[in-house]
Design a protein around this motif. Structure first.
Motif, PDB file in Angstrom:
ATOM      1  N   VAL A  79       0.846  -1.194   0.000  1.00  7.07           N
ATOM      2  CA  VAL A  79       0.000   0.000   0.000  1.00  7.07           C
ATOM      3  C   VAL A  79       0.874   1.234   0.000  1.00  7.07           C
ATOM      4  N   ARG A  80       0.526   2.191  -0.859  1.00  5.81           N
ATOM      5  CA  ARG A  80       1.205   3.489  -0.844  1.00  5.81           C
ATOM      6  C   ARG A  80       0.297   4.484  -0.124  1.00  5.81           C
ATOM      7  N   PRO A  81       0.508   4.687   1.197  1.00  5.75           N
ATOM      8  CA  PRO A  81      -0.303   5.679   1.900  1.00  5.75           C
ATOM      9  C   PRO A  81      -0.151   7.056   1.261  1.00  5.75           C
ATOM     10  N   ASP A  82      -1.244   7.783   1.218  1.00  6.45           N
ATOM     11  CA  ASP A  82      -1.266   9.053   0.497  1.00  6.45           C
ATOM     12  C   ASP A  82      -0.232  10.051   1.009  1.00  6.45           C
ATOM     13  N   HIS A  83       0.142   9.984   2.298  1.00  7.51           N
ATOM     14  CA  HIS A  83       1.027  10.987   2.885  1.00  7.51           C
ATOM     15  C   HIS A  83       2.453  10.493   3.124  1.00  7.51           C
ATOM     16  N   LEU A  84       2.797   9.296   2.632  1.00 10.10           N
ATOM     17  CA  LEU A  84       4.130   8.743   2.865  1.00 10.10           C
ATOM     18  C   LEU A  84       4.864   8.465   1.561  1.00 10.10           C
ATOM     19  N   LYS A  85       6.193   8.456   1.640  1.00  9.25           N
ATOM     20  CA  LYS A  85       7.000   8.032   0.501  1.00  9.25           C
ATOM     21  C   LYS A  85       7.249   6.525   0.540  1.00  9.25           C
ATOM     22  N   ALA A  86       7.153   5.948   1.726  1.00  6.71           N
ATOM     23  CA  ALA A  86       7.342   4.512   1.879  1.00  6.71           C
ATOM     24  C   ALA A  86       6.061   3.768   1.527  1.00  6.71           C
ATOM     25  N   ALA A  87       6.199   2.479   1.263  1.00  9.51           N
ATOM     26  CA  ALA A  87       5.043   1.601   1.069  1.00  9.51           C
ATOM     27  C   ALA A  87       4.924   0.707   2.294  1.00  9.51           C
ATOM     28  N   ILE A  88       3.701   0.445   2.688  1.00  5.10           N
ATOM     29  CA  ILE A  88       3.423  -0.483   3.779  1.00  5.10           C
ATOM     30  C   ILE A  88       3.089  -1.835   3.161  1.00  5.10           C
ATOM     31  N   THR A  89       3.671  -2.901   3.687  1.00  2.00           N
ATOM     32  CA  THR A  89       3.378  -4.235   3.170  1.00  2.00           C
ATOM     33  C   THR A  89       2.721  -5.091   4.258  1.00  2.00           C
ATOM     34  N   MET A  90       1.810  -5.938   3.831  1.00  2.00           N
ATOM     35  CA  MET A  90       1.166  -6.899   4.716  1.00  2.00           C
ATOM     36  C   MET A  90       1.170  -8.243   4.013  1.00  2.00           C
ATOM     37  N   THR A  91       1.738  -9.246   4.660  1.00  2.00           N
ATOM     38  CA  THR A  91       1.808 -10.591   4.087  1.00  2.00           C
ATOM     39  C   THR A  91       1.124 -11.578   5.016  1.00  2.00           C
ATOM     40  N   VAL A  92       0.220 -12.373   4.463  1.00  2.00           N
ATOM     41  CA  VAL A  92      -0.417 -13.453   5.209  1.00  2.00           C
ATOM     42  C   VAL A  92      -0.050 -14.747   4.505  1.00  2.00           C
ATOM     43  N   SER A  93       0.452 -15.735   5.268  1.00  2.00           N
ATOM     44  CA  SER A  93       0.831 -17.002   4.640  1.00  2.00           C
ATOM     45  C   SER A  93       0.375 -18.174   5.495  1.00  2.00           C
ATOM     46  N   TRP A  94       0.087 -19.284   4.806  1.00  2.00           N
ATOM     47  CA  TRP A  94      -0.422 -20.492   5.457  1.00  2.00           C
ATOM     48  C   TRP A  94      -0.069 -21.691   4.584  1.00  2.00           C
ATOM     49  N   THR A  95      -0.278 -22.910   5.106  1.00  2.00           N
ATOM     50  CA  THR A  95       0.092 -24.101   4.338  1.00  2.00           C
ATOM     51  C   THR A  95      -1.069 -25.061   4.104  1.00  2.00           C
ATOM     52  N   GLU A  96      -2.199 -24.875   4.755  1.00  2.00           N
ATOM     53  CA  GLU A  96      -3.343 -25.771   4.581  1.00  2.00           C
ATOM     54  C   GLU A  96      -4.268 -25.248   3.480  1.00  2.00           C
ATOM     55  N   PRO A  97      -4.412 -25.964   2.362  1.00  2.00           N
ATOM     56  CA  PRO A  97      -5.254 -25.488   1.262  1.00  2.00           C
ATOM     57  C   PRO A  97      -6.709 -25.240   1.665  1.00  2.00           C
ATOM     58  N   VAL A  98      -7.204 -25.987   2.655  1.00  2.00           N
ATOM     59  CA  VAL A  98      -8.594 -25.824   3.072  1.00  2.00           C
ATOM     60  C   VAL A  98      -8.849 -24.425   3.644  1.00  2.00           C
ATOM     61  N   LEU A  99      -7.778 -23.726   4.021  1.00  2.00           N
ATOM     62  CA  LEU A  99      -7.919 -22.380   4.589  1.00  2.00           C
ATOM     63  C   LEU A  99      -7.894 -21.279   3.537  1.00  2.00           C
ATOM     64  N   ASP A 100      -7.713 -21.637   2.264  1.00  2.00           N
ATOM     65  CA  ASP A 100      -7.574 -20.620   1.217  1.00  2.00           C
ATOM     66  C   ASP A 100      -8.703 -19.592   1.241  1.00  2.00           C
ATOM     67  N   GLU A 101      -9.923 -20.059   1.124  1.00  2.00           N
ATOM     68  CA  GLU A 101     -11.054 -19.131   1.011  1.00  2.00           C
ATOM     69  C   GLU A 101     -11.267 -18.301   2.275  1.00  2.00           C
ATOM     70  N   PRO A 102     -11.342 -18.938   3.479  1.00  2.00           N
ATOM     71  CA  PRO A 102     -11.540 -18.112   4.669  1.00  2.00           C
ATOM     72  C   PRO A 102     -10.394 -17.151   4.944  1.00  2.00           C
ATOM     73  N   LEU A 103      -9.151 -17.571   4.659  1.00  2.00           N
ATOM     74  CA  LEU A 103      -8.028 -16.677   4.936  1.00  2.00           C
ATOM     75  C   LEU A 103      -7.942 -15.527   3.939  1.00  2.00           C
ATOM     76  N   GLU A 104      -8.297 -15.776   2.696  1.00  2.00           N
ATOM     77  CA  GLU A 104      -8.323 -14.668   1.739  1.00  2.00           C
ATOM     78  C   GLU A 104      -9.326 -13.610   2.179  1.00  2.00           C
ATOM     79  N   LYS A 105     -10.512 -14.045   2.603  1.00  2.00           N
ATOM     80  CA  LYS A 105     -11.521 -13.096   3.069  1.00  2.00           C
ATOM     81  C   LYS A 105     -11.040 -12.365   4.322  1.00  2.00           C
TER      82      LYS A 105
END
Length: 199
Positions: free
Chosen positions: A162-188
């Protein structure tokens, strides 16, 4: 190189109590914290009608936090679902600052940098979040080999820059998992959390 005009002290997000905030390196005694947090999880599991094993949870919390500390994000959270002795997913917040090589941190640059194609093309989408323009990268990739023998886990991940409107830096958010059954709920879940990012 850090841009001194970017104040990230108020970087935050909103998430459910299923996400356990991890301590930053050196802020607490990790053994004591893991023991206390495991007890808290056992109590939460009991409120949800599930049993929790404090010993297994304590061991997993220590492992998960130590792994996060190696990556050194600005903040990290582990998803602990009631009744489960191990972390279901990890969420990490970080920032990418401009430097001499990249005087402007663009979303296209970040999307390309974070894209891993060993298991196919990632799903890359541009969008607008409340704090600024963003890029969302959904992909799967093979975990780095930890042992000489044996296969590699497939990591499922959702990455936001994300490029916040008032910053020169970008904010990053990473979510990771290994169980495929969690794909849909974790994406939401991740999409909902990304909309709460503040800085």
């Amino acid at each position: 190189m850090t841009d001194e005009t970017d104040d990230l002290a108020d970087l935050g997000l909103e998430c459910s109590e299923d996400w356990v905030p991890f301590p930053v390196p050196g802020s607490v005694d990790l053994d004591y914290w893991a023991k206390y947090q495991a007890r808290e999880l056992v109590e939460r599991y009991a409120r949800d009608g599930e049993r929790g094993d404090a010993r297994l949870l304590r061991r997993d919390l220590r492992r998960a936090v130590a792994e996060c500390h190696r990556r050194d994000p600005l903040a990290a959270f582990g998803l602990y679902l009631s009744g489960h002795p191990t972390m279901a997913a990890v969420l990490e917040l970080d920032a990418v600052h401009p430097d001499a090589t990249y005087p402007e941190v663009t979303l296209s640059l970040l999307a390309e940098h974070m894209s891993i194609r060993d298991l196919g093309e990632p799903d890359v989408r541009e969008l607008r979040l409340p704090i600024g323009d963003a890029v969302r990268v959904r992909q799967n990739y093979a975990e780095e080999r930890k042992r000489l023998l044996g296969g590699r886990l497939v990591v499922h991940s959702l990455y936001y820059a994300v490029r916040p409107d008032h910053l020169k830096a970008a904010i990053t958010m990473t979510v990771s998992w290994t169980e495929p059954v969690l794909d849909e709920p974790l994406e939401k879940m991740a999409d909902d959390i990304a909309r709460t990012l503040t800085v």
